[in-house]
Write a protein that holds these residues in place. Sequence first.
Motif, PDB file in Angstrom:
ATOM      1  N   GLY A 299      69.994 -27.172  14.192  1.00  0.00           N
ATOM      2  CA  GLY A 299      71.086 -26.763  14.468  1.00  0.00           C
ATOM      3  C   GLY A 299      71.812 -25.927  13.509  1.00  0.00           C
ATOM      4  O   GLY A 299      72.774 -25.108  13.786  1.00  0.00           O
ATOM      5  N   GLY A 300      71.626 -26.222  12.308  1.00  0.00           N
ATOM      6  CA  GLY A 300      72.371 -25.436  11.091  1.00  0.00           C
ATOM      7  C   GLY A 300      71.999 -24.192  10.932  1.00  0.00           C
ATOM      8  O   GLY A 300      70.885 -23.531  11.177  1.00  0.00           O
ATOM      9  N   ARG A 301      73.009 -23.404  10.548  1.00  0.00           N
ATOM     10  CA  ARG A 301      72.693 -21.891  10.540  1.00  0.00           C
ATOM     11  C   ARG A 301      71.655 -21.622   9.174  1.00  0.00           C
ATOM     12  O   ARG A 301      70.874 -20.741   9.521  1.00  0.00           O
ATOM     13  CB  ARG A 301      73.792 -21.243   9.997  1.00  0.00           C
ATOM     14  CG  ARG A 301      73.989 -19.923   9.690  1.00  0.00           C
ATOM     15  CD  ARG A 301      75.237 -19.138   9.084  1.00  0.00           C
ATOM     16  NE  ARG A 301      76.424 -19.537  10.145  1.00  0.00           N
ATOM     17  CZ  ARG A 301      76.793 -18.395  11.156  1.00  0.00           C
ATOM     18  NH1 ARG A 301      76.153 -17.219  11.261  1.00  0.00           N
ATOM     19  NH2 ARG A 301      77.566 -18.748  12.011  1.00  0.00           N
ATOM     20  N   GLU A 302      71.770 -22.456   8.091  1.00  0.00           N
ATOM     21  CA  GLU A 302      70.679 -22.088   7.235  1.00  0.00           C
ATOM     22  C   GLU A 302      69.558 -23.072   7.037  1.00  0.00           C
ATOM     23  O   GLU A 302      68.914 -23.095   6.483  1.00  0.00           O
ATOM     24  CB  GLU A 302      71.608 -22.402   5.773  1.00  0.00           C
ATOM     25  CG  GLU A 302      72.497 -21.445   5.510  1.00  0.00           C
ATOM     26  CD  GLU A 302      72.540 -19.784   5.344  1.00  0.00           C
ATOM     27  OE1 GLU A 302      71.248 -19.713   5.276  1.00  0.00           O
ATOM     28  OE2 GLU A 302      73.283 -19.059   5.816  1.00  0.00           O
ATOM     29  N   GLN A 303      69.494 -23.888   8.261  1.00  0.00           N
ATOM     30  CA  GLN A 303      68.435 -25.002   8.556  1.00  0.00           C
ATOM     31  C   GLN A 303      68.051 -25.720   7.224  1.00  0.00           C
ATOM     32  O   GLN A 303      66.900 -25.826   6.790  1.00  0.00           O
ATOM     33  CB  GLN A 303      67.219 -24.163   8.964  1.00  0.00           C
ATOM     34  CG  GLN A 303      67.412 -23.630  10.414  1.00  0.00           C
ATOM     35  CD  GLN A 303      66.140 -22.997  10.908  1.00  0.00           C
ATOM     36  OE1 GLN A 303      65.375 -22.394  10.255  1.00  0.00           O
ATOM     37  NE2 GLN A 303      66.023 -23.187  12.045  1.00  0.00           N
ATOM     38  N   GLU A 304      69.318 -26.312   6.586  1.00  0.00           N
ATOM     39  CA  GLU A 304      69.218 -26.938   5.406  1.00  0.00           C
ATOM     40  C   GLU A 304      70.063 -28.375   5.723  1.00  0.00           C
ATOM     41  O   GLU A 304      71.024 -28.303   6.364  1.00  0.00           O
ATOM     42  CB  GLU A 304      69.322 -26.044   4.196  1.00  0.00           C
ATOM     43  CG  GLU A 304      70.886 -25.517   4.033  1.00  0.00           C
ATOM     44  CD  GLU A 304      71.048 -24.975   2.662  1.00  0.00           C
ATOM     45  OE1 GLU A 304      69.946 -24.489   2.173  1.00  0.00           O
ATOM     46  OE2 GLU A 304      72.017 -24.978   2.388  1.00  0.00           O
ATOM     47  N   LEU A 305      69.783 -29.392   4.771  1.00  0.00           N
ATOM     48  CA  LEU A 305      70.661 -30.376   4.896  1.00  0.00           C
ATOM     49  C   LEU A 305      71.805 -30.517   3.850  1.00  0.00           C
ATOM     50  O   LEU A 305      71.336 -30.182   2.485  1.00  0.00           O
ATOM     51  CB  LEU A 305      69.678 -31.936   4.783  1.00  0.00           C
ATOM     52  CG  LEU A 305      68.888 -32.147   5.985  1.00  0.00           C
ATOM     53  CD1 LEU A 305      68.054 -33.397   5.621  1.00  0.00           C
ATOM     54  CD2 LEU A 305      69.738 -32.487   7.258  1.00  0.00           C
TER      55      LEU A 305
END
Length: 322
Positions: A299-305
């Motif tokens: 779901g994250g815009r940058e696809q990182e945690l």
Amino acid sequence: MSTDDNDSDSGHCKTPDSDGEVAEEIAIVAFERKMETAEEIVDGIGDRYETIEILEYHGDVFEEHWGEYDCFIGLMASGIAMRKTAHLLDDKWDDPAICVVDEELTWAIPITGGHHGANQVAQDLATMGAIPAMTTASEAAGKQGVESRAKAMDAHVVNGDSTVQTNLAVLDDELGPVARLDGPQAVLVGDDVTVLERNKDDGVVIGTGSVSGANKETFLEAWEIALEQTDYAFADVEFVATATRKEDEEGLLEAADELGLGVVAFDKETLLAHEGPTPSKSKELIGWPGVSESSAIAGGREQELVLEKISYEDEVTVAIGR
């Protein structure tokens, strides 16, 4: 449907300032004898909006204030509201929504702009005891239209005319998950493809999983503890992400609703494509990756945690993605 953030991912689920799907500035139009009920509405749901004002009814009140508010709550018979606004209606994406309610707060009836604020207001009035009488096809069928999906994802519809076709597909169970496309790239779409664009330039996503039956308070406490370990707060959260197999968890839905957040559920294939770094027993047992990390990444815009998985009370897991 496609978003502006992209990579062939999938999840259920006019302008950013007006949003097109969310009512933020409300006017209650009421006769003088109904002002007490209007004040009750302000006290009951006023904190859910940026502004909520009371206008005393007269013959030209709608015309005088047309375009100043996202939604009118007509504390009157539906026929009055319809007759006084019919000649003002022009375009569903630009017109204010209208929801009428009776003096006893028995019924809340969206009459225009159901997907553009009136259904939302009717649902808010339901917390005061009114029964929301929604007639938009997707809601009447108990399904999530594309405008509702946009709201859940804190996004807005870019090409409004497309929603006629995509909502028909929703009714026929033919509209698949939201496809995500990461740019920069050019995309050519047809009239039956609804394009969604995020409302925020930045923000985070709460990825969450749980044991069955976890209650609302446990979710809220788990999410708060997780955010405290980052530089973010609830105000920075775009939506809550989870797996389709967890999308009906009552406690999760109640917690998200209390915070005014949408819930986006990702399918198994999407989560497998965005598996997080923390090993999970669920993959060995049922073939699903750990829900919290993979949904936060998907779901994250940058696809990182921002925060890897933490567990709370052995009931709820949380990860934060951006």
